[in-house]
Design a protein around this motif. Structure first.
Motif, PDB file in Angstrom:
ATOM      1  N   ALA A  29      12.464  -4.923   3.883  1.00 40.93           N
ATOM      2  CA  ALA A  29      11.204  -4.879   3.142  1.00 40.93           C
ATOM      3  C   ALA A  29      11.392  -4.117   1.830  1.00 40.93           C
ATOM      4  O   ALA A  29      12.315  -3.305   1.689  1.00 40.93           O
ATOM      5  N   SER A  30      10.513  -4.382   0.873  1.00 39.04           N
ATOM      6  CA  SER A  30      10.620  -3.723  -0.417  1.00 39.04           C
ATOM      7  C   SER A  30       9.231  -3.609  -1.028  1.00 39.04           C
ATOM      8  O   SER A  30       8.274  -4.235  -0.587  1.00 39.04           O
ATOM      9  N   GLY A  31       9.134  -2.784  -2.046  1.00 31.44           N
ATOM     10  CA  GLY A  31       7.854  -2.596  -2.710  1.00 31.44           C
ATOM     11  C   GLY A  31       7.994  -1.645  -3.871  1.00 31.44           C
ATOM     12  O   GLY A  31       9.102  -1.304  -4.291  1.00 31.44           O
ATOM     13  N   GLU A  32       6.874  -1.173  -4.398  1.00 30.65           N
ATOM     14  CA  GLU A  32       6.917  -0.249  -5.519  1.00 30.65           C
ATOM     15  C   GLU A  32       5.821   0.791  -5.372  1.00 30.65           C
ATOM     16  O   GLU A  32       4.788   0.558  -4.738  1.00 30.65           O
ATOM     17  N   GLY A  33       6.080   1.959  -5.933  1.00 32.03           N
ATOM     18  CA  GLY A  33       5.089   3.025  -5.928  1.00 32.03           C
ATOM     19  C   GLY A  33       4.929   3.709  -4.590  1.00 32.03           C
ATOM     20  O   GLY A  33       5.737   3.549  -3.667  1.00 32.03           O
ATOM     21  N   LEU A  34       3.853   4.497  -4.506  1.00 28.98           N
ATOM     22  CA  LEU A  34       3.583   5.279  -3.303  1.00 28.98           C
ATOM     23  C   LEU A  34       3.326   4.395  -2.087  1.00 28.98           C
ATOM     24  O   LEU A  34       2.859   3.262  -2.233  1.00 28.98           O
ATOM     25  N   PRO A  35       3.660   4.890  -0.880  1.00 28.76           N
ATOM     26  CA  PRO A  35       4.126   6.261  -0.617  1.00 28.76           C
ATOM     27  C   PRO A  35       5.650   6.427  -0.632  1.00 28.76           C
ATOM     28  O   PRO A  35       6.145   7.523  -0.389  1.00 28.76           O
ATOM     29  N   TYR A  36       6.405   5.367  -0.918  1.00 29.14           N
ATOM     30  CA  TYR A  36       7.860   5.419  -0.767  1.00 29.14           C
ATOM     31  C   TYR A  36       8.616   5.487  -2.084  1.00 29.14           C
ATOM     32  O   TYR A  36       9.848   5.433  -2.102  1.00 29.14           O
ATOM     33  N   PHE A 106       6.824  11.746  -3.239  1.00 32.16           N
ATOM     34  CA  PHE A 106       6.766  10.567  -2.371  1.00 32.16           C
ATOM     35  C   PHE A 106       7.487  10.888  -1.065  1.00 32.16           C
ATOM     36  O   PHE A 106       7.991  12.000  -0.873  1.00 32.16           O
ATOM     37  N   SER A 107       7.532   9.927  -0.168  1.00 31.10           N
ATOM     38  CA  SER A 107       8.229  10.113   1.114  1.00 31.10           C
ATOM     39  C   SER A 107       9.558   9.385   1.081  1.00 31.10           C
ATOM     40  O   SER A 107       9.612   8.171   0.837  1.00 31.10           O
TER      41      SER A 107
END
Length: 457
Positions: A29-36, A106-107
């Protein structure tokens, strides 16, 4: 690489210490910004991206974790992504920011949808009472062996080393399974990179796991490995040439034809596709041995043959590596034609030449990195100084406008603004001169290097 948000993973939540609500995600999985990933750092509008791999620790968090720079920073940085927490820390320190403050945004830990089930015996009570034991329950673990020798400490990371059933001394960082010490432990590699004073990385990896993960052997692309191992924990490269040479020496003491073929196949996999002369010669040697074994030649006869002697080639490579640093100049070696005809060995000299050229290229890369870092520091320092002057000028202009009606103050402020403009103009001329360094230090005039970069050529 495309980074897509996994919106379907926002069901379950968890609150870590920094107050962010986490949601579990699936593998890859992937994404942008908070929380990671951070947002609005270091400047407003800067959004970082994240991605996870496939492996999940027993605690339920992903082991493989990636962080990507915002698009604005990707245009000015050579590295666009980071494959470990250590790599991120090094980047943050390099730009002069607070590492702890950055990770507080962030975490770093990302929970998995598919929680891993903890299996095996619980060793927690033994560890709490100070009893020497292996966290993985491996009775053959190196940590159980008493030794009077003063060994260097090992790096303790906050990813695998914190897992209750992962033992840094006997577990592979790529598959988390224990290593096999059979036949001298040919099947794994330990990273001996020095991380700090008296501390080495010490993490292990199966050679097969590293090859399958494109962390060892010959790998093209951004990693660019050639008969090397890339440590997943400290981002250090290790030359595998001597490791493969030892595989051959190990085979000479084994009586099982199947085991020998398995070991030789591993060595061939590490060397396959190499562009290094020494590695190509070693691969040719391994293929000769495998050919003899496949044709039915008895083991005793295989090792008796001069061109397939594992010991001879292993010693040859070792001597080449040892003597490369103290090797005499070519004109000293060929001063006596008679002496050359007796002692000159083309194979040995070829290996020495390969090692010497590799060292030259490594030294060139290091010198270029040092020049880049020096230029970056000086240019950034001058940039920040100019920005301070701009701010000061803006403040002084505001004061001049405020005292426009008071002739007593107006004259002094007008002079101050003019002087500030002259100062800015002078500093901008200096920056224009410093631009010449973009062509490289070798093509930059000595006058500019001495004046602006403190280099006395």
């Amino acid at each position: 690489m495309a980074i897509d948000n996994d919106e379907n993973n926002r069901g379950a939540t968890e609150m870590p210490e920094n107050g962010l609500y986490l949601y579990p995600v699936s593998a890859q999985a992937s994404g942008e910004g908070l929380p990671y990933a951070p947002v609005d750092w270091p400047e407003p509008g800067d959004i970082w991206r994240w991605k996870v791999g496939n492996r999940v620790a027993v605690s339920g968090y992903f082991i493989d974790r990636y962080l990507y720079l915002p698009k604005r920073l990707q245009r000015v940085n050579k590295a666009k992504s980071f494959k470990s927490k250590l790599a991120v820390e090094q980047y943050i320190q390099k730009i002069g920011a607070d590492v702890e403050a950055f990770f507080a945004l962030f975490s770093w830990k990302i929970p998995s949808r598919e929680q891993s089930e903890v299996k095996g015996e619980d060793l927690g009570s033994e560890l709490q009472h100070g009893i020497r034991c292996c966290k993985a329950g491996n009775t053959s673990c190196g940590s159980l062996v008493e030794s009077d020798e003063a060994l260097p400490g090992h790096m303790v990371c906050d990813i695998c080393c914190t897992e209750p059933h992962f033992c840094r001394d006997c577990c592979c960082i790529l598959c988390c399974k224990t290593i096999d010490i059979a036949y001298g432990g040919y099947s794994f590699i330990r990273c001996e990179a020095v991380i700090g004073e008296g501390v080495i990385c010490g993490h292990l990896a199966h050679m097969r796991c590293a090859l399958g993960s494109c962390m060892a052997g010959v790998v093209e692309g951004c990693i660019g490995l050639d008969t090397e191992y890339y440590c997943r924990r400290c981002d250090t490269r290790t030359d595998l040439l001597s490791h493969v040479a030892k595989l051959l020496q190990t085979c000479e003491a084994i009586e099982s034809r199947d085991e020998i073929m398995k070991i030789l196949d591993l060595g061939a996999s590490v060397l396959h596709g190499t562009q290094r002369l020494a590695a190509m010669k070693l691969l040719h040697h391994i293929e000769l041995v495998m050919g003899k074994l496949q044709s039915g030649t008895c083991l005793e006869d295989v090792w008796k043959m001069e061109h397939t002697s594992a010991a001879n080639l292993g010693i040859l490579i070792h001597d080449a590596l040892e003597s490369s640093m103290n090797e005499k100049p070519a004109h000293d070696r060929i001063a006596s034609p008679h002496k050359v005809s007796e002692s000159f060995d083309p194979v040995i000299e070829s290996l020495k030449l390969e090692v010497k050229v590799d060292e030259m290229l490594a030294a060139l890369r290091k010198s270029q990195e040092q020049e880049y870092n020096m230029a970056r520091d000086k240019l950034c320092e001058h940039k920040n100084y100019l920005k301070d002057l701009y701010q000061q000028l803006n403040k002084e202009k505001a004061e001049l406008a405020q005292h426009a009606a008071h002739n007593a103050h107006r004259g002094a402020l007008t002079k101050l603004v003019r002087n500030r403009l002259d100062q800015i103009k002078s500093e901008e001329i200096k920056l224009k001169e410093m631009e010449e360094v973009a062509k490289g230090f070798g093509r930059t005039s000595k006058k500019i290097l001495k004046k602006h970069f403190d280099l006395h050529c």
